[in-house]
Design a protein around this motif. Structure first.
Motif, mmCIF file in Angstrom:
data_model
loop_
_atom_site.group_PDB
_atom_site.id
_atom_site.type_symbol
_atom_site.label_atom_id
_atom_site.label_comp_id
_atom_site.label_asym_id
_atom_site.label_seq_id
_atom_site.Cartn_x
_atom_site.Cartn_y
_atom_site.Cartn_z
ATOM 1 N N GLY A 136 12.372 0.073 -11.320
ATOM 2 C CA GLY A 136 11.185 0.883 -11.052
ATOM 3 C C GLY A 136 11.054 1.203 -9.572
ATOM 4 N N LYS A 137 9.964 1.920 -9.261
ATOM 5 C CA LYS A 137 9.778 2.385 -7.877
ATOM 6 C C LYS A 137 9.392 1.248 -6.939
ATOM 7 N N TYR A 138 8.669 0.260 -7.452
ATOM 8 C CA TYR A 138 8.124 -0.756 -6.561
ATOM 9 C C TYR A 138 8.756 -2.102 -6.848
ATOM 10 N N LYS A 139 9.177 -2.784 -5.775
ATOM 11 C CA LYS A 139 9.900 -4.045 -5.973
ATOM 12 C C LYS A 139 9.080 -5.266 -5.582
ATOM 13 N N ASP A 140 8.033 -5.066 -4.788
ATOM 14 C CA ASP A 140 7.210 -6.212 -4.411
ATOM 15 C C ASP A 140 5.752 -5.778 -4.248
ATOM 16 N N ILE A 141 4.886 -6.744 -4.129
ATOM 17 C CA ILE A 141 3.451 -6.466 -4.115
ATOM 18 C C ILE A 141 3.037 -5.666 -2.878
ATOM 19 N N LYS A 142 3.697 -5.953 -1.749
ATOM 20 C CA LYS A 142 3.300 -5.248 -0.515
ATOM 21 C C LYS A 142 3.552 -3.735 -0.631
ATOM 22 N N SER A 143 4.735 -3.373 -1.118
ATOM 23 C CA SER A 143 5.043 -1.936 -1.213
ATOM 24 C C SER A 143 4.139 -1.275 -2.265
ATOM 25 N N LEU A 144 3.797 -2.043 -3.270
ATOM 26 C CA LEU A 144 2.903 -1.518 -4.314
ATOM 27 C C LEU A 144 1.531 -1.196 -3.726
ATOM 28 N N LEU A 145 1.007 -2.146 -2.936
ATOM 29 C CA LEU A 145 -0.308 -1.944 -2.328
ATOM 30 C C LEU A 145 -0.276 -0.786 -1.328
ATOM 31 N N ALA A 146 0.820 -0.706 -0.575
ATOM 32 C CA ALA A 146 0.944 0.377 0.403
ATOM 33 C C ALA A 146 0.978 1.725 -0.311
ATOM 34 N N ALA A 147 1.694 1.781 -1.423
ATOM 35 C CA ALA A 147 1.840 3.040 -2.156
ATOM 36 C C ALA A 147 0.504 3.521 -2.726
ATOM 37 N N VAL A 148 -0.274 2.600 -3.246
ATOM 38 C CA VAL A 148 -1.539 3.013 -3.855
ATOM 39 C C VAL A 148 -2.571 3.401 -2.791
ATOM 40 N N LYS A 149 -2.396 2.826 -1.581
ATOM 41 C CA LYS A 149 -3.289 3.233 -0.476
ATOM 42 C C LYS A 149 -2.994 4.679 -0.084
ATOM 43 N N ARG A 150 -1.680 4.991 -0.079
ATOM 44 C CA ARG A 150 -1.294 6.357 0.285
ATOM 45 C C ARG A 150 -1.803 7.352 -0.748
#
Lengths: 326, 507
Positions: A136-150
Motif C-alpha cells: 500500500g501507499k503508507y508503510k508507517d504511522i508517521k507517513s500516514l499522519l503526514a499524508a492525512v494532514k496534507r
C-alpha cells in the motif's frame, strides 16, 4: 432416512448421558443445555471466545450440560441485547459481552443497556492495532499522519461496526492527532480484511487475532497499536501511540460474559466459578490466550461490574467530546 | 504441475479410512440437514463443529466440508418434492422443480438436480485446484461499490424476468424490499418498523418467510382448490425411470457447465454466496437458454441452472477461506472458527504451512462429490414415495413440516405465526398472479445491498463517482442498464406485432 434420524437422535442422547457430572447436592447447577449467545456473525473474535469457552466447559466437565453457541448478529449487538431482555430471570442463557457492545448500548442509545444485564465475569483483555497492506501507499504511522494532514479525508480507515471500540479508537486518533480520517463501517473484521487487501480502504482496525494470519504472511503490516505497552511476537515492531507522542490514545477491549436481567444469584455463582476454572486451564492459556495475543485476566462478577461502569463513563465522555454524542 | 503432484499427495490423505468415513458421514448428515426445511448448512456445521475438536484437523474439515456441499444436494429434495426450499440457495430450484414434480416428472427433476449438482460442484473444485489463490485475489477486487452494483444488477433483473407480468414482479420485489427493512438498521443500530415489538426488532427471519410463502401457501392452495396429484396412480416410479434420457442429459449438461462456472466465480466473491450464485445463473439461463420459454414453468434446465450454480459456489467459497483466511459467507465463517480451534492459523501461509491439510481437503472434495452423487441417487426411490402419498395425507404432513421447520430456527412461536401469515399472503398473491420468488430474493438481497451502499458512500465521502471507479463497476452498470431497457424495447416490438396480428384476426 427416518431410521437414520432415529439412530442420530439415540446417538445424541447417549452422548449427552455420558457427559458424566456429579452434581453436588447443595449448589445450583444447570438443568439443561445452556444457550450461549454471540452478538456477532460466526468467525469473529466474540465467536471464537464463545466457542472456546463452550468447548473447554464441555471437555473439562465444568458444566453438566453443554453450552450451545448461537449467533444472533445485527444492530452492532442490539439484537442480542434485546433477545437477552426477553429471557429475564433465566438461568440457562449466557451472552459473550464485548466491551464494544457494552459501550455501544449507551452510545447508540439501545433500548436495553448493558446495566440491565447481569455481569458474570471477565475472561480476557484484547488489544487493538492499525494494519496496512504491504504494497500500500503508507508503510508507517508517521507517513500516514503526514499524508492525512496534507489532504484531509483522503484516507479511509475500515473498522467493524459503530459506536464501539473500533469506532472509539478511530475518534481518538482524529481528536488527539488533529487529523481528519474517514471511517468506513463493515459488519465484521473479515469484511474489513477483504476491503483492506482489495485496496478499498487504506487502513484496517483489527484485534491482533483478527489479522495475525496476514501479518505472519507479511501481507499486512501492523503500524501502531492502541496498547499501553508494546506487544510481543509478530507485533513487536509496531510502536504504541504513547511512544509516538499521543499518550491519550489508548484503547483496551474487554471480553466478558453476561446473563439476562435478574439472573438468580445462585446461577451467577455457578457460572463465575465455571469461568474461573476455564481461565485456569493450560489449554485456555496456551491455545487461546497466547495464540491470539490476548491478556489473561479473570475478574469475578462484582469486579467486572465495576470495571465496566468506569470504562463506560470514560467512553461516553470521549464520544461527547468528539461530538458523536450530544 | 506442482498442484497436480500436491493433489495426488492429498488424495492419499483423503483416501485414508478415517477421512473417507468422515466424508461419508458428513455427506449423509448434509443431505438430511439440507432436505429438512429450517436447518441449513450454517446450523449444521455449527452444531457439528464442537464434536470435531478432538479429531485430526484434516479429518474434521473433510467431514464438515462434505456436510456443507452435500447440503446443497439435499436442499433441492424438499424444494422439488414439497415446494419448500430448505435453504435460500434452493429457492430457484423450487421454481421449476415443483411444477415438474406435479406433472409427474419428480424423478427426472431429482436426477437433474443431482447430476447438475455434481457437474457444478466438480467444476468448482477443479477451478479451486487450478487457480484457487489467483481467484481469491481476484475476488478481492470486488469492493463495496462493485458488490453494490452486482446486487443492484441482480435486483433489477428479478422483477422483469420472473412471471409473465413484469409489473406484478415489480410489486413482489417492492414488498420484499419493504419486509427486509423491518428491524434494527445494520448501519446505525436504529429501529425501523418494529412497532416496539421485540420479535420484529431483529427483523423478519428468512426461514418463516420462505416456508410460509412456498410450503404453507401450497397447503392452502391444495385445500381450497381440492388439488389431487393426477397420474400418481399410473406412475410407477423406479430408479431406472428416474434416470435421465440421453436427450435430456444433453440438454442440461451445457446449462450445468455454464452455470457451474458462474457459480464458482460468484462463490469466490466476499459475501455474495450460493444464493446470489444460483440466482444470477438462473436469470442468465432464462435469457440465453434454448429452452428459455419453459424455464420458470417446469424445465429441467431451470433446475440444472440453480443446482449447478449453488454447488459450484459452495466449492468456490473455499478459495478465499483457504488462501486468504477470509470467510465468504456464514458457513465458511464457522469453518474459519474451526480452523482456529483446531490450532491452525488461517491466512495466506496455510498452503505453505499445512499442505497436508489444504490438499487433503481439496482432494477429498472430489471424492466427496462422488459420494454425494451415489448417496443421492440411492435416496431417489425412497423420496419418490413422497410423490405417491395422496393429498389427504400430504396436506397435514406438509403443515406439520412447515410448523416444526419454522419453530426449530429460533424456538419462537412468533415465527410460526409469521409463517402462517406469510402463507396466507402468498396464497392471495398467487390468486393475483404476483410471483413469490422475486419477493424472497429481494428480501435476501436488500440487507446486503444496504450495507454495501453505505460502505461505498463512506469510502467515496458521499460521491457517486465510486460506482464508475473501476472497470468491473462500469461493466456491471452497463449490464444493469441493458437488462432494464431490454424488456421495454422487446415489449414495444412485441406490442406492435400483436396489434397487427389482432387487427388481422378482427378483419
Amino acid at each position: 432416512m427416518k431410521r437414520f434420524l432415529g439412530f442420530l437422535l439415540v446417538g445424541i442422547m447417549t452422548v449427552s448421558l455420558f457427559g458424566g457430572y456429579v452434581q453436588s447436592a447443595s449448589k445450583w447447577a444447570p438443568e439443561r443445555e445452556i444457550e450461549f449467545v454471540v452478538p456477532s456473525s460466526p468467525g469473529g473474535g466474540s465467536d471464537l471466545n464463545a466457542r472456546t469457552i463452550a468447548d473447554l466447559a464441555q471437555k473439562n466437565k465444568f458444566s453438566p450440560y453443554a453450552l450451545m453457541v448461537v449467533n444472533k448478529p445485527g444492530g452492532s449487538g442490539a439484537v442480542s441485547f434485546a433477545y437477552m431482555n426477553t429471557k429475564k430471570g433465566d438461568s440457562h442463557t449466557l451472552m459473550v459481552l464485548h466491551s464494544g457492545q457494552a459501550i455501544g448500548s449507551y452510545v447508540n442509545n439501545w433500548n436495553v443497556k448493558v446495566s440491565d444485564l447481569t455481569y458474570i465475569g471477565t475472561v480476557a483483555f484484547d488489544e487493538l492495532t492499525l494494519g496496512v497492506k504491504k504494497d500500500g501507499k503508507y508503510k508507517d504511522i508517521k507517513s500516514l499522519l503526514a499524508a492525512v494532514k496534507r489532504q484531509p479525508r483522503s484516507i479511509k480507515i475500515g473498522g467493524s461496526q459503530r459506536g464501539n471500540s473500533d469506532h472509539l479508537s478511530f475518534e481518538l486518533i482524529n481528536k488527539y492527532t488533529g487529523s481528519e480520517f474517514t471511517y468506513v463501517m463493515f459488519n465484521s473484521s473479515g469484511e474489513v480484511m477483504s476491503a483492506l487487501l482489495g485496496g478499498h480502504v487504506d487502513v484496517g482496525i483489527f484485534n491482533p487475532m483478527e489479522c495475525i494470519g496476514q501479518v505472519a504472511a507479511g501481507e499486512v503490516i501492523p503500524i501502531v497499536t492502541f496498547a499501553k505497552n508494546r506487544l510481543t511476537g509478530l507485533f513487536k515492531d509496531a510502536p504504541t501511540f504513547a511512544e509516538i507522542g499521543y499518550e491519550e490514545i489508548q484503547v483496551t477491549e474487554v471480553r466478558a460474559i453476561a446473563g439476562p436481567p435478574n439472573m438468580p444469584a445462585a446461577a451467577v455463582e455457578f457460572y463465575e466459578d465455571m469461568l474461573r476454572k476455564i481461565t485456569e486451564t493450560d489449554e485456555w492459556k496456551q491455545n487461546y490466550i497466547e495464540k491470539n495475543l490476548l491478556v489473561n485476566n479473570y475478574l469475578n462478577a462484582a469486579d467486572t461490574k465495576e470495571y465496566h461502569e468506569k470504562m463506560i463513563d470514560v467512553n461516553i465522555k470521549t464520544f461527547k467530546e468528539v461530538g458523536y454524542l450530544k | 504441475m506442482e498442484n497436480l503432484q500436491l493433489l495426488w499427495m492429498g488424495l492419499e490423505t483423503a483416501c485414508s479410512l478415517p477421512n473417507l468415513i468422515s466424508a461419508i458421514f458428513g455427506a449423509i448428515i448434509g443431505l438430511v440437514v439440507g432436505a429438512m426445511p429450517g436447518i441449513g448448512s450454517l446450523s449444521g456445521v455449527a452444531l457439528l463443529l464442537p464434536l470435531t475438536f478432538k479429531m485430526n484437523p484434516t479429518t474434521a474439515i473433510i467431514g464438515l466440508a462434505a456436510l456443507y456441499y452435500s447440503n446443497m444436494y439435499g436442499g433441492s429434495f424438499s424444494a422439488i418434492l414439497l415446494n419448500i426450499p430448505g435453504d435460500s440457495p434452493a429457492v430457484m430450484t423450487a421454481l421449476d422443480g415443483y411444477p415438474l414434480a406435479r406433472s409427474g416428472r419428480a424423478g427426472a427433476a431429482l436426477s437433474t438436480a443431482i447430476c447438475s449438482s455434481f457437474i457444478g460442484g466438480t467444476i468448482g473444485i477443479i477451478i479451486l485446484t487450478i487457480s484457487g489463490p489467483i481467484l481469491a485475489k481476484w475476488g478481492l477486487a470486488f469492493g463495496p461499490a462493485e458488490l453494490t452494483l452486482l446486487i443492484l444488477f441482480a435486483m433489477t433483473s428479478i422483477g422483469w424476468l420472473l412471471g409473465e407480468n413484469p409489473s406484478a414482479g415489480l410489486v413482489a420485489t417492492a414488498i420484499g424490499v419493504m419486509l427486509a427493512t423491518i428491524g434494527v438498521d445494520r448501519c446505525l443500530g436504529q429501529e425501523r418498523f418494529s412497532f416496539g415489538s421485540v420479535n420484529l426488532f431483529s427483523g423478519v427471519s428468512f426461514i418463516p418467510l420462505v416456508i410460509g410463502m412456498f410450503g404453507f401457501s401450497q397447503v392452502i392452495d391444495m385445500v381450497v382448490n381440492r388439488i389431487t396429484y393426477s397420474n400418481t396412480e399410473i406412475q410407477k416410479v423406479t430408479l431406472k425411470q428416474s434416470m435421465l434420457k440421453g436427450k435430456e442429459l444433453k440438454g442440461i449438461t451445457p446449462t450445468a457447465i455454464r452455470t457451474g462456472l458462474i457459480g464458482t466465480i460468484v462463490g469466490v466473491m466476499p459475501g455474495a454466496g450460493a444464493t446470489a450464485a444460483s440466482f444470477i445463473s438462473y436469470i442468465m439461463e432464462k435469457r440465453i437458454n434454448k429452452n428459455r420459454e419453459q424455464i420458470g414453468k417446469g424445465a429441467l434446465e431451470g433446475v440444472a441452472a440453480a443446482e449447478a450454480a449453488n454447488n459450484a459456489a459452495a466449492a468456490g467459497a473455499f478459495a478465499p477461506l483457504l488462501t486468504l483466511g477470509i470467510p465468504g459467507g456464514g458457513t465458511t465463517a464457522v469453518l474459519l472458527g474451526g480452523l482456529m480451534m483446531w490450532g491452525l492459523r488461517p491466512g495466506p501461509l496455510l498452503f505453505k504451512e499445512n499442505p497436508d491439510f489444504v490438499w487433503g481437503l481439496i482432494s477429498s472434495m472430489y471424492i466427496g462429490n462422488i459420494i454425494c452423487l451415489l448417496i443421492s441417487f440411492a435416496c431417489i426411490p425412497l423420496m419418490m414415495k413422497v410423490v405417491k402419498v395422496p393429498s389427504a395425507v400430504m396436506v397435514p404432513v406438509i403443515s406439520v413440516v412447515c410448523v416444526i421447520g419454522t419453530y426449530t430456527v429460533n424456538n419462537n412461536m412468533f415465527d410460526v405465526y409469521l409463517m402462517i401469515v406469510m402463507g396466507i399472503l402468498a396464497y392471495f398473491m398467487k390468486i393475483a398472479k404476483i410471483p413469490a420468488a422475486p419477493l424472497l430474493l429481494a428480501f435476501v438481497l436488500t440487507p446486503m445491498f444496504e450495507s454495501y451502499v453505505r460502505q461505498a458512500f463512506d469510502i467515496s465521502d458521499g460521491s457517486f463517482g465510486i460506482f464508475v471507479g473501476s472497470n468491473i463497476s462500469k461493466t456491471l452498470l452497463a449490464l444493469t442498464v441493458l437488462f432494464c431497457l431490454a424488456p421495454v424495447v422487446m415489449g414495444f416490438i412485441k406490442k406492435e406485432k400483436t396489434s397487427v396480428d389482432s387487427a388481422a384476426i378482427e378483419n
